[in-house]
Structure formats: C-alpha cells, structure tokens
Design an enzyme around this catalytic site. Structure first.
Site, PDB file in Angstrom:
ATOM      1  N   THR A   1       0.815  -1.205   0.000  1.00  0.00           N
ATOM      2  CA  THR A   1       0.000   0.000   0.000  1.00  0.00           C
ATOM      3  C   THR A   1       0.856   1.267   0.000  1.00  0.00           C
ATOM      4  O   THR A   1       1.845   1.358   0.712  1.00  0.00           O
ATOM      5  CB  THR A   1      -0.900   0.009   1.254  1.00  0.00           C
ATOM      6  N   HIS A   2       0.428   2.239  -0.797  1.00  0.00           N
ATOM      7  CA  HIS A   2       1.112   3.538  -0.910  1.00  0.00           C
ATOM      8  C   HIS A   2       0.210   4.621  -0.336  1.00  0.00           C
ATOM      9  O   HIS A   2      -0.983   4.617  -0.608  1.00  0.00           O
ATOM     10  CB  HIS A   2       1.396   3.826  -2.380  1.00  0.00           C
ATOM     11  N   PRO A   3       0.726   5.524   0.428  1.00  0.00           N
ATOM     12  CA  PRO A   3       2.064   5.588   0.975  1.00  0.00           C
ATOM     13  C   PRO A   3       2.105   5.003   2.385  1.00  0.00           C
ATOM     14  O   PRO A   3       1.337   5.404   3.259  1.00  0.00           O
ATOM     15  CB  PRO A   3       2.370   7.087   1.005  1.00  0.00           C
TER      16      PRO A   3
END
Length: 88
Positions: free
Chosen positions: A71-73
């Site tokens: 997952t970002h960020p």
C-alpha cells in the site's frame, strides 16, 4: 552475503510525514536469497519490522518483499526500495 541500505528520507511516506531521519539496512544470503537480518532505524520501524519477520519465518526469498505490492504511501512500502537497492 549481500547488503542493502536505504536512507529513510527515500521512503515516500517518510517524506509526507516529515519523519525522514534514519536508515534501513538488510543482509541477504547470496546463495539462498534468504533475509539473514535487518536493522530499521526511523519512524514506524517496529511495525515494518513485523513484515520482514513474517517473510523470514516463512523462509521467503528477499525478492518476495522487493516485488510485493505494498500500500502507498506506507513505511512498509520502503521494503520494495530497500531490497531493490541490494548490492553485491
């Protein structure tokens, strides 16, 4: 043995939270590609360490974390960058 080093400032989440101090380091066995150990110094290192511990307990190669979609960020996203920086 192979070593990867990454300044925390290179991790996108660290930049968004302005917590850029620290360094991450990993040691990988050259032949088996297994993670031998890590030192994560910086914000949220303890939470990220659990991801590495799980990979180590599952006997996964470092490439599992290098190539994983994270997952970002998030700080854990830095694992992609850390293991991409692996040097001989």
């Amino acid at each position: 043995m192979r070593v990867a080093k990454l300044p925390v400032a290179a991790i996108p989440r660290a930049r968004t939270t302005l917590e850029t101090e620290g360094i991450w380091k990993a040691v990988v066995d050259r032949d088996t590609e297994r993670i031998l150990g890590v030192a994560l110094l910086g914000a949220e290192a303890g939470e990220t360490l659990t991801t590495v511990q799980t990979a180590m307990l599952a006997d996964l190669p470092y490439t599992a974390l290098r190539d994983m979609i994270i997952t970002h960020p998030t700080m854990s996203e830095g694992l992609n960058l850390l293991f991409a920086a692996l040097q001989d």
